[in-house]
Every structure is written in C-alpha cells, then in structure tokens.
Design an enzyme around this catalytic site. Structure first.
Site, PDB file in Angstrom:
ATOM      1  N   GLU A 192       0.843  -1.212   0.000  1.00 48.16           N
ATOM      2  CA  GLU A 192       0.000   0.000   0.000  1.00 48.16           C
ATOM      3  C   GLU A 192       0.870   1.250   0.000  1.00 48.16           C
ATOM      4  O   GLU A 192       1.071   1.880   1.044  1.00 48.16           O
ATOM      5  CB  GLU A 192      -0.946   0.003   1.204  1.00 48.16           C
ATOM      6  N   GLU A 284      -6.566  -7.006  -1.343  1.00 51.71           N
ATOM      7  CA  GLU A 284      -6.974  -6.807   0.054  1.00 51.71           C
ATOM      8  C   GLU A 284      -8.283  -6.048   0.103  1.00 51.71           C
ATOM      9  O   GLU A 284      -8.454  -5.033  -0.573  1.00 51.71           O
ATOM     10  CB  GLU A 284      -5.893  -6.036   0.822  1.00 51.71           C
TER      11      GLU A 284
END
Length: 359
Positions: A192, A284
């Site tokens: 991320e 995710e």
C-alpha cells in the site's frame, strides 16, 4: 525498457526444463501428493489427507498469465481467484497451520492464499533470513493444498516503497529463485504505497520487476497503486495517472484495496473504470472500515463482489487470523486450538466471506 520483451521459445533449454518441472509439480498437485513429496512422514503423525475428488485450483489452471485485462490460466481462459490473506506473520503465524490451511482449501474451497510479510513493525527488517524462510514455508503449504500463493511484500510505513528498495531486491531475488519452476506464485511487490507520487511507485516497480524476471520470467507481478492501493483516490487522484503512464513491463496487474464501510461510491466507481482499461487484482479488502474495525457493511461489500464477479477480478480478503478486530475471520482464541472448520469458530465477517468463497 527494463523488462525482457521477447519470451524464450520452447526450444530454449532453460525454459524447457522449467516447463517440465512445472508440469511435474502440477501433476503431483492434481493427485494430492505434494505434501508427501515435500517431507517424510514422522512416526505417529496423522495420515495425509485423502486425494481430492476434483482437480485443485492450481492443477486445474496451471501457469497464470495476463491476457489483455484478465488473469488467464494456461489454456488462455479468464479466471478469477478468490481467497484469503494472512495477517502479519510476525504476529499471527500461529493462525497459518496445517489445520487452518486444510480448512481454507477444503472447507472454504479457496483458490489462493496471500502470504503477508511485513517489512517494518517487527517484520522482515528484524530478521531477513527468518522471515524469508517463514514466507516460503507458508507458500509451500498453500501449494501442497493446490492453492496459489500471492507473495506480499507488505510495506506500509514508510509509504514510499523506494525506502525499502534494497531489502525488496534481496527478498524477491530469494523468492523468485526458489519458485522459478513453480506455476503457483504471484509476486505483490508493494502492498500500500502512500505519500508518494505515482511516478515514484512506477520507478520502484521498474527496478523490482527485472529482479524477479531474472529468476522467474513467467510469473504474474502485482503492482501497488498510489494512496494505499486506491488508484490514488484516497489522495485526491484517480486511475488516469496509471492509465496514462503505465509501468513498462508485461504480464503485470495493478492492485486495488477497499474497506466497504469506509470506501463508498467514489472507490467502487474507480475500480469499475480502472478495470475497463487495466488488469486489476484486489489483493486486500474488508467489510468494515479502513482499519478493519467496526460494523460490517455487507450490502456495500456485496456490490463490490458483484462487480468483481462480473468482470472476473480476483480477490483476497483481509484477514485469516483471530485478531480482536471485526475484520479477522476467526473468533479470538481460535488460533490457540485445533478446530478450524465450519462456522462456529468464525466471527460475523468470517461466516459471510467463507460463504462467498464457497460459492
């Protein structure tokens, strides 16, 4: 261009050996004997699980590749993998066991396990060799059960993946060297990214992908996008920055993450638009807020799943542990026991996501 643009032909000796090795692994997986091949049976150990009555996801689909905007199997057919992500293996390794992975593969009927190796927060940087070995252990365990494995370089803070460039090169060299003959891996090179420009992320990707390709030229690579893998939405941008300036490499997909209670129409629409133009893998997501906490929003979550099913977008849910948060699928304390199957051990989110995977 950094990537190898011309794949070797079937007559290339190295490639021929690699394909033969991969076929042998798939044949073993199809017969349900990979675990037996990997380690001897200990005296008094429980017998190996019975051979599956149908081909495992790995045996059925073989080597994956990106064809157009889709993830495709070795026959060129579009496929969508559905499964779970581990929590950080520095905290919840006890939730990734023979029993829990048997449940994931056989009871949940998952196609894929995302193995999340945190870089900081007590993870890889504290013991590179140890965490590499741990990731390989879990990848091997997924393969033994006929599941694919996403090798997740879970950089989170600092949010610029270039801060861990040297570590990433070391980690992915080791992982790609080990799995260069195995069709069951995908490499997620930056979990991320945040607080960094798309050009910075792209530069990082164009340095890491050749490291993987030098060892494993065939596997799919997953590239994180800006603003916590939101295609920039969480920092006021959108997918056009990637569409207009894509990573210079082939056989890659871009990742998108969402948490349904926090990420509403703007995020759903960005995923829809991006997947019209780019190959996307949702590595995710959660049914709660962006911290994996609070009430579940199953209605919004189902809208995302419906979109992903319609467009054949693969996904892994966060997370396969007994963390106290509502986003962990198991009730607190489950990982200290030995019962993993059915719904009695699951939180509300676990019951819901298990059913979606089984469907």
């Amino acid at each position: 261009m950094h990537q190898r643009t011309t794949p070797p032909t079937d007559s290339t000796p190295t490639t021929g050996r690699r394909r033969m090795a991969r076929k042998a692994l798939l044949a073993a997986s199809a017969l349900g004997v990979v675990t037996a091949l990997m380690a001897p049976v200990r005296a008094g150990a429980a017998p190996a699980p019975a051979s599956p009555t149908a081909a495992t996801p790995l045996a059925a689909n073989g080597q994956l590749s990106v064809c157009g905007r889709q993830l495709c199997n070795d026959s060129g057919q579009a496929v969508a993998l559905n499964g779970m992500s581990t929590h950080g293996t520095q905290w919840y390794a006890q939730c990734v066991t023979d029993g829990s992975l048997d449940a994931l593969a056989q009871d949940w009927r998952a196609d894929v396990l995302r193995v999340s190796t945190y870089v900081q927060e007590g993870g890889y940087e504290t013991d590179p060799a140890g965490f590499t070995a741990r990731a390989q252990k879990f990848v091997d365990a997924a393969h033994a059960r006929g599941m694919y494995a996403v090798i997740d370089w879970h950089m989170l803070s600092p949010g610029d993946p270039n801060a861990n460039l040297s570590r990433a090169k070391t980690f992915f060299t080791a992982m790609a060297k080990k799995y260069k003959n195995h069709p069951g891996v995908l490499y997620e090179i930056a979990n991320e990214p945040s607080g960094v420009s798309w050009s910075g992320i792209k530069s990082y990707a164009e340095q890491i992908i050749p490291v993987i390709r030098a060892q494993d030229p065939d596997a799919v690579v997953l590239v994180g996008t800006r603003a916590w893998s939101s295609f920039g939405v969480s920092e006021g941008s959108d997918e056009k920055e990637v569409v207009n300036n894509p990573v210079r490499a082939s056989n890659i997909m871009y990742t998108f993450h969402f948490y349904a209670a926090s990420h509403r129409e703007e995020y759903l629409n960005a995923l829809d638009r991006a997947s019209d133009k780019l190959p996307v893998f949702v590595t995710e997501f959660g049914t709660q807020n962006y911290a994996g906490e609070g009430a579940n929003d199953f209605t919004m979550s189902q809208r995302y799943l419906d979109l992903m099913k319609r467009k054949k977008i693969s996904w892994t849910n966060w997370n396969y542990s007994d963390d106290h948060r509502s986003g962990a699928v198991f009730k607190t304390g489950t990982c200290d026991g030995s019962n993993w199957t059915g719904t009695g051990v699951l939180k509300e989110a676990g019951v819901w996501i298990r059913e979606r995977i089984r469907q």
